[in-house]
Enzyme design. Structure first.
Site, mmCIF file in Angstrom:
data_model
loop_
_atom_site.group_PDB
_atom_site.id
_atom_site.type_symbol
_atom_site.label_atom_id
_atom_site.label_comp_id
_atom_site.label_asym_id
_atom_site.label_seq_id
_atom_site.Cartn_x
_atom_site.Cartn_y
_atom_site.Cartn_z
ATOM 1 N N ASP A 37 15.739 -11.552 -27.371
ATOM 2 C CA ASP A 37 16.029 -12.985 -27.541
ATOM 3 C C ASP A 37 17.277 -13.115 -28.412
ATOM 4 O O ASP A 37 17.635 -12.195 -29.160
ATOM 5 C CB ASP A 37 14.853 -13.697 -28.217
ATOM 6 C CG ASP A 37 14.814 -15.198 -27.887
ATOM 7 O OD1 ASP A 37 13.945 -15.611 -27.095
ATOM 8 O OD2 ASP A 37 15.668 -15.948 -28.431
ATOM 9 N N ASP A 51 22.283 -12.009 -27.419
ATOM 10 C CA ASP A 51 22.673 -13.238 -26.737
ATOM 11 C C ASP A 51 23.039 -12.860 -25.312
ATOM 12 O O ASP A 51 23.989 -12.103 -25.092
ATOM 13 C CB ASP A 51 23.859 -13.879 -27.476
ATOM 14 C CG ASP A 51 24.226 -15.230 -26.885
ATOM 15 O OD1 ASP A 51 23.883 -15.488 -25.702
ATOM 16 O OD2 ASP A 51 24.857 -16.025 -27.592
ATOM 17 N N SER A 129 12.283 -22.715 -11.627
ATOM 18 C CA SER A 129 11.772 -23.998 -12.125
ATOM 19 C C SER A 129 11.543 -24.868 -10.900
ATOM 20 O O SER A 129 12.194 -24.663 -9.864
ATOM 21 C CB SER A 129 12.822 -24.661 -13.030
ATOM 22 O OG SER A 129 12.495 -26.019 -13.257
ATOM 23 N N TYR A 142 21.391 -27.255 -14.585
ATOM 24 C CA TYR A 142 20.092 -26.567 -14.701
ATOM 25 C C TYR A 142 19.505 -26.298 -13.318
ATOM 26 O O TYR A 142 19.068 -25.186 -13.016
ATOM 27 C CB TYR A 142 19.150 -27.422 -15.543
ATOM 28 C CG TYR A 142 17.813 -26.773 -15.844
ATOM 29 C CD1 TYR A 142 17.730 -25.716 -16.739
ATOM 30 C CD2 TYR A 142 16.647 -27.221 -15.237
ATOM 31 C CE1 TYR A 142 16.508 -25.112 -17.026
ATOM 32 C CE2 TYR A 142 15.421 -26.638 -15.515
ATOM 33 C CZ TYR A 142 15.357 -25.582 -16.418
ATOM 34 O OH TYR A 142 14.147 -24.994 -16.687
ATOM 35 N N LYS A 146 18.721 -22.690 -11.483
ATOM 36 C CA LYS A 146 17.365 -22.283 -11.087
ATOM 37 C C LYS A 146 17.260 -22.093 -9.575
ATOM 38 O O LYS A 146 16.534 -21.224 -9.098
ATOM 39 C CB LYS A 146 16.342 -23.302 -11.590
ATOM 40 C CG LYS A 146 16.258 -23.360 -13.127
ATOM 41 C CD LYS A 146 15.891 -22.012 -13.727
ATOM 42 C CE LYS A 146 15.575 -22.094 -15.215
ATOM 43 N NZ LYS A 146 15.159 -20.797 -15.772
ATOM 44 N N VAL A 175 6.146 -27.676 -19.002
ATOM 45 C CA VAL A 175 5.308 -26.883 -19.905
ATOM 46 C C VAL A 175 5.715 -27.244 -21.329
ATOM 47 O O VAL A 175 6.919 -27.281 -21.632
ATOM 48 C CB VAL A 175 5.529 -25.366 -19.674
ATOM 49 C CG1 VAL A 175 4.614 -24.549 -20.576
ATOM 50 C CG2 VAL A 175 5.319 -24.995 -18.215
ATOM 51 N N THR A 177 6.980 -26.753 -24.420
ATOM 52 C CA THR A 177 7.685 -25.758 -25.239
ATOM 53 C C THR A 177 8.925 -26.437 -25.814
ATOM 54 O O THR A 177 9.153 -27.627 -25.584
ATOM 55 C CB THR A 177 8.132 -24.561 -24.365
ATOM 56 O OG1 THR A 177 9.048 -25.059 -23.382
ATOM 57 C CG2 THR A 177 6.967 -23.865 -23.672
HETATM 58 N N1 LIG Z 1 9.047 -25.574 -20.448
HETATM 59 C C1 LIG Z 1 9.253 -26.086 -19.235
HETATM 60 O O1 LIG Z 1 8.888 -27.250 -18.939
HETATM 61 C C2 LIG Z 1 9.939 -25.242 -18.180
HETATM 62 C C3 LIG Z 1 9.915 -25.702 -16.852
HETATM 63 C C4 LIG Z 1 10.543 -24.944 -15.872
HETATM 64 C C5 LIG Z 1 11.161 -23.769 -16.208
HETATM 65 N N2 LIG Z 1 11.176 -23.334 -17.505
HETATM 66 C C6 LIG Z 1 11.860 -22.082 -17.812
HETATM 67 O O2 LIG Z 1 10.998 -21.227 -18.519
HETATM 68 C C7 LIG Z 1 11.791 -20.334 -19.308
HETATM 69 C C8 LIG Z 1 11.232 -20.283 -20.720
HETATM 70 O O3 LIG Z 1 11.448 -21.528 -21.340
HETATM 71 P P1 LIG Z 1 10.441 -22.131 -22.411
HETATM 72 O O4 LIG Z 1 9.817 -23.302 -21.805
HETATM 73 O O5 LIG Z 1 9.571 -21.054 -22.954
HETATM 74 O O6 LIG Z 1 11.476 -22.661 -23.517
HETATM 75 P P2 LIG Z 1 11.797 -22.144 -24.992
HETATM 76 O O7 LIG Z 1 12.999 -22.906 -25.399
HETATM 77 O O8 LIG Z 1 10.585 -22.230 -25.822
HETATM 78 O O9 LIG Z 1 12.163 -20.591 -24.809
HETATM 79 C C9 LIG Z 1 13.412 -20.143 -24.305
HETATM 80 C C10 LIG Z 1 13.800 -18.864 -25.028
HETATM 81 O O10 LIG Z 1 15.032 -18.383 -24.456
HETATM 82 C C11 LIG Z 1 15.841 -17.938 -25.525
HETATM 83 N N3 LIG Z 1 17.256 -17.995 -25.170
HETATM 84 C C12 LIG Z 1 17.969 -19.101 -24.870
HETATM 85 N N4 LIG Z 1 19.270 -18.767 -24.695
HETATM 86 C C13 LIG Z 1 19.357 -17.441 -24.879
HETATM 87 C C14 LIG Z 1 20.436 -16.517 -24.848
HETATM 88 N N5 LIG Z 1 21.707 -16.925 -24.639
HETATM 89 N N6 LIG Z 1 20.190 -15.216 -25.071
HETATM 90 C C15 LIG Z 1 18.922 -14.808 -25.333
HETATM 91 N N7 LIG Z 1 17.867 -15.628 -25.396
HETATM 92 C C16 LIG Z 1 18.086 -16.930 -25.160
HETATM 93 C C17 LIG Z 1 15.538 -18.930 -26.649
HETATM 94 O O11 LIG Z 1 15.960 -18.436 -27.920
HETATM 95 C C18 LIG Z 1 14.034 -19.087 -26.526
HETATM 96 O O12 LIG Z 1 13.339 -18.128 -27.291
HETATM 97 C C19 LIG Z 1 13.231 -20.831 -19.198
HETATM 98 O O13 LIG Z 1 13.928 -20.041 -18.266
HETATM 99 C C20 LIG Z 1 13.073 -22.257 -18.699
HETATM 100 O O14 LIG Z 1 14.205 -22.689 -17.992
HETATM 101 C C21 LIG Z 1 10.562 -24.046 -18.494
#
Ligand SMILES: NC(=O)c1ccc[n+]([C@@H]2O[C@H](COP(=O)([O-])OP(=O)(O)OC[C@H]3O[C@@H](n4cnc5c(N)ncnc54)[C@H](O)[C@@H]3O)[C@@H](O)[C@H]2O)c1
Length: 237
Positions: A37, A51, A129, A142, A146, A175, A177
């Protein structure tokens, strides 16, 4: 269940949300989990701060993991970012960041792991997504990223499937988060469009996504290759 005993598993985005929960789930099933991360990662066997926009650092990071453990069995590409923007206001910088993390980062992590996953006959689980499979207003960057993950998943699955690699993706709906909170509607838009994104029933919990990642990453999904598993509580049914 001990479906990941003796398996070396990489989880990106492991500091938060779905990635955090997936790392916990795979560890609880016996996996040795490397959490990657941009933020510090706790409670994994190896934590790497990286990153994903720093593409030059990806291959050396994967080499570091292989040096430590000798193999890679599963790659869960979960890290992601996103935001709402009116198309008129989207900037190149923000566009490139979203595509860079969600799509380019996913591909180059996969590329770096590919020889090791072919050797172990392992698998990749990507994160799309419902924004990549259905319309989502104010989300051009976005959604494009996706939708790209869906196409990438199907292409890599088809290219590498006969060589023994499975590549699948999960399409979460809403979700609860951190990223969920970052999607704030832009000003001066048609708010009735929000209805398209309303969860059908309720938002999901990260653990409900982690169980889907665990399924696809395990041998229970041995005949799943190139699929998009929608996990959204029925919102897009
Ligand atoms: N939460 C939702 O509603 C939802 C819906 C559809 C898809 N998603 C996808 O699920 C995945 C997880 O998201 P989440 O909901 O757990 O959100 P979140 O923000 O809690 O977690 C995302 C993580 O990705 C890390 N990250 C972001 N940019 C980064 C980078 N440049 N390098 C390394 N790490 C990086 C962040 O530090 C974080 O820990 C994502 O791909 C998101 O697009 C989430």
């Amino acid at each position: 269940m001990n479906r990941f005993e003796d398996k070396i598993v990489i989880v990106t985005g492991a500091a938060s949300g779905i990635g955090r929960s997936t790392a916990d789930r795979l560890r609880s099933e016996g996996g040795t989990v490397v959490g990657i991360d941009r933020d510090p990662v706790d409670d994994v066997d190896m934590a790497i701060q990286l990153d994903l926009l720093d593409l030059d650092a990806i291959a050396p990071t994967v080499a570091q993991i292989v040096n430590a453990y000798g193999r890679i069995d599963v790659l869960c590409n979960i890290a992601g970012i996103g935001h709402f923007a009116r198309d008129e206001d989207e900037t190149l910088e923000a566009w490139n960041r979203v595509i860079g993390v969600n799509l380019t980062g996913t591909f180059f992590m996969s590329q770096a792991c590919l020889p090791h996953l072919l050797e172990s006959q392992g698998n990749i689980v990507n994160t799309a997504s419902t924004a990549g499979t259905h319309a989502q207003p104010w989300s051009s960057a976005y959604s494009a990223s996706k939708g790209g993950v869906v196409a990438l998943t199907q292409t890599m699955a088809s290219t590498n499937g006969r060589a023994g690699l499975r590549v699948n993706c999960i399409a979460p709906g809403g979700v609860e988060t951190e990223i969920y909170k970052q999607f704030m509607p832009p000003e001066e838009v048609d708010f009735t469009l929000m209805a398209i994104m309303e969860p059908y029933h309720r938002p999901g919990h990260a653990s409900e996504l982690a169980s889907a990642f665990a399924f696809l990453a395990s041998d229970d999904a041995s005949f799943c290759n190139g699929i998009v598993l929608r996990v959204d509580g029925g919102t897009k049914a």
